[in-house]
Design an enzyme around this catalytic site. Structure first.
Site, PDB file in Angstrom:
ATOM      1  N   ASP A  52     -10.075 -66.000 104.034  1.00 27.21           N
ATOM      2  CA  ASP A  52     -10.943 -65.421 105.070  1.00 27.21           C
ATOM      3  C   ASP A  52     -11.827 -66.507 105.698  1.00 27.21           C
ATOM      4  OD1 ASP A  52     -10.176 -62.759 104.978  1.00 27.21           O
ATOM      5  OD2 ASP A  52     -11.660 -62.217 103.459  1.00 27.21           O
TER       6      ASP A  52
ATOM      7  N   LYS B  48     -12.423 -57.277  96.927  1.00 26.30           N
ATOM      8  CA  LYS B  48     -12.418 -58.745  97.027  1.00 26.30           C
ATOM      9  C   LYS B  48     -13.297 -59.457  96.005  1.00 26.30           C
ATOM     10  CE  LYS B  48     -11.204 -59.080 101.914  1.00 26.30           C
ATOM     11  NZ  LYS B  48     -11.709 -59.332 103.279  1.00 26.30           N
TER      12      LYS B  48
HETATM   13  P1  ATR Z   1     -15.042 -56.328 102.226  1.00 23.97           P
HETATM   14  O1  ATR Z   1     -14.541 -57.056 101.044  1.00 23.97           O
HETATM   15  O2  ATR Z   1     -13.963 -55.999 103.217  1.00 23.97           O
HETATM   16  O3  ATR Z   1     -16.216 -57.005 102.859  1.00 23.97           O
HETATM   17  P2  ATR Z   1     -16.786 -54.574 100.730  1.00 23.97           P
HETATM   18  O4  ATR Z   1     -17.067 -55.671  99.759  1.00 23.97           O
HETATM   19  O5  ATR Z   1     -16.557 -53.196 100.182  1.00 23.97           O
HETATM   20  O6  ATR Z   1     -15.512 -54.925 101.626  1.00 23.97           O
HETATM   21  O7  ATR Z   1     -17.950 -54.525 101.811  1.00 23.97           O
HETATM   22  C1  ATR Z   1     -18.026 -53.579 102.798  1.00 23.97           C
HETATM   23  C2  ATR Z   1     -19.299 -53.813 103.606  1.00 23.97           C
HETATM   24  O8  ATR Z   1     -19.407 -52.779 104.607  1.00 23.97           O
HETATM   25  C3  ATR Z   1     -20.564 -53.724 102.766  1.00 23.97           C
HETATM   26  O9  ATR Z   1     -21.538 -54.600 103.309  1.00 23.97           O
HETATM   27  C4  ATR Z   1     -20.977 -52.269 102.961  1.00 23.97           C
HETATM   28  O10 ATR Z   1     -22.330 -52.007 102.731  1.00 23.97           O
HETATM   29  P3  ATR Z   1     -22.851 -51.609 101.224  1.00 23.97           P
HETATM   30  O11 ATR Z   1     -22.949 -52.904 100.472  1.00 23.97           O
HETATM   31  O12 ATR Z   1     -24.156 -50.957 101.457  1.00 23.97           O
HETATM   32  O13 ATR Z   1     -21.802 -50.680 100.656  1.00 23.97           O
HETATM   33  C5  ATR Z   1     -20.655 -52.105 104.427  1.00 23.97           C
HETATM   34  N1  ATR Z   1     -20.495 -50.719 104.837  1.00 23.97           N
HETATM   35  C6  ATR Z   1     -19.465 -49.877 104.586  1.00 23.97           C
HETATM   36  N2  ATR Z   1     -19.649 -48.682 105.168  1.00 23.97           N
HETATM   37  C7  ATR Z   1     -20.852 -48.750 105.811  1.00 23.97           C
HETATM   38  C8  ATR Z   1     -21.622 -47.843 106.614  1.00 23.97           C
HETATM   39  N3  ATR Z   1     -21.202 -46.602 106.872  1.00 23.97           N
HETATM   40  N4  ATR Z   1     -22.793 -48.276 107.124  1.00 23.97           N
HETATM   41  C9  ATR Z   1     -23.232 -49.523 106.875  1.00 23.97           C
HETATM   42  N5  ATR Z   1     -22.570 -50.437 106.132  1.00 23.97           N
HETATM   43  C10 ATR Z   1     -21.400 -50.053 105.603  1.00 23.97           C
END
Ligand code: ATR
Length: 259
Positions: free
Chosen positions: A83, A47
């Site tokens: 969103d 995104k």
């Molecule tokens: P989206 O556009 O759907 O928000 P994204 O930009 O990839 O997708 O963001 C995913 C979010 O989920 C991020 O805040 C990510 O944390 P990081 O910035 O540290 O990557 C979080 N996230 C994904 N897997 C996670 C996990 N196992 N534990 C904690 N946070 C997680």
């Protein structure tokens, strides 16, 4: 839900899912135009990364810094964010007004940007952003200064700092993918720190009830799933692509059946 909507609207269109690896995103974006698509949705983790690859960005999406919908307009790829309005519409439907409330957003990705922007714009009194990767939380807090004069505090996504702020927070929104698709992983929120006055919103829609929501319900909290935001962001995207009003009831019925 989109395919059901196209059918009802009498459009010979189809909505398909493509799993695009990050290194192929630029090629996939070039392909949108080349393949004659009307538009696409963009989801995790693209995104934010898609912004520099588009021809034009709608001002709201630019302000949020995330695009979840692309429309091909006269050969140009134009990015939008539905969103934020989807989240706002679902909050209204649930009768939740962020005005004057302290909020905690878990996550700092594309979905978090739309949610945090909406909460600031709608008058929350204080916003905490907790993320696994702390500097992303800091960056989002910095970017939100443009959205309104609200105090915003970045936090690491850890039990200690979250337990400290929960007594003063009213609304908790999970925007991370933890729990998505029934996958493991748990958020560092302690059940004994949740109180019945907390409103807990999980953007995860599959499964419709997550560990976080179950924990919230067990403490008597209001628990809201990501299903209605999924519906409303999709309805607005459909209108952007087709110029037609979205058949909400049909889309909702399909979502409820599938999920
Ligand atoms: P989206 O556009 O759907 O928000 P994204 O930009 O990839 O997708 O963001 C995913 C979010 O989920 C991020 O805040 C990510 O944390 P990081 O910035 O540290 O990557 C979080 N996230 C994904 N897997 C996670 C996990 N196992 N534990 C904690 N946070 C997680």
């Amino acid at each position: 839900m989109h395919n059901a909507a196209f059918k009802v609207l009498g459009l010979d269109w189809v909505y398909l899912a493509f799993n695009v690896e990050p290194q192929w995103l630029p090629d996939a974006v070039v392909g949108i135009r080349a393949l004659g698509f009307k538009g696409v949705n963009v989801t995790i983790p693209h995104k934010e990364a898609i912004l520099p690859l588009l021809d034009e960005i709608d001002p709201l999406a630019k302000l949020i810094g995330a695009v979840n919908t692309v429309v091909v307009k006269e050969g140009k790829l134009v990015g939008y964010n539905t969103d934020a309005s989807g989240f706002w519409r679902s909050l209204k439907e649930e009768g939740v007004d962020p005005q004057g409330k302290e909020a905690l957003v878990l996550g700092a990705g594309g979905a978090a940007r739309a949610v945090a922007f909406t909460l600031v714009e709608r008058g929350c009194s204080k916003l905490y952003i907790a993320n696994r990767t702390y500097n992303r939380a800091q960056e989002l807090a910095e970017a939100l200064k443009e959205a309104g004069p609200v105090s915003i505090e970045p936090l690491p996504l850890e039990e200690g700092p979250l337990s400290t702020i929960l007594p003063e927070v009213d609304l908790i929104v999970n925007t991370t993918s933890v729990g998505m698709g029934g996958k493991g992983g748990e958020l560092p929120l302690r059940a004994d720190k949740l109180e019945a006055r907390h409103i807990v919103y999980d953007l995860v829609y599959n499964p419709p009830s997550t560990k976080l929501l179950e924990m919230a319900r067990s403490k008597g909290c209001r628990a809201i799933s990501g299903l209605s935001m999924l519906l409303y962001q999709g309805a607005e995207a459909l209108t952007l692509w087709t110029g037609r009003e979205a058949p909400i009831e049909v889309m909702k019925q399909v979502l409820e059946e599938l999920l």
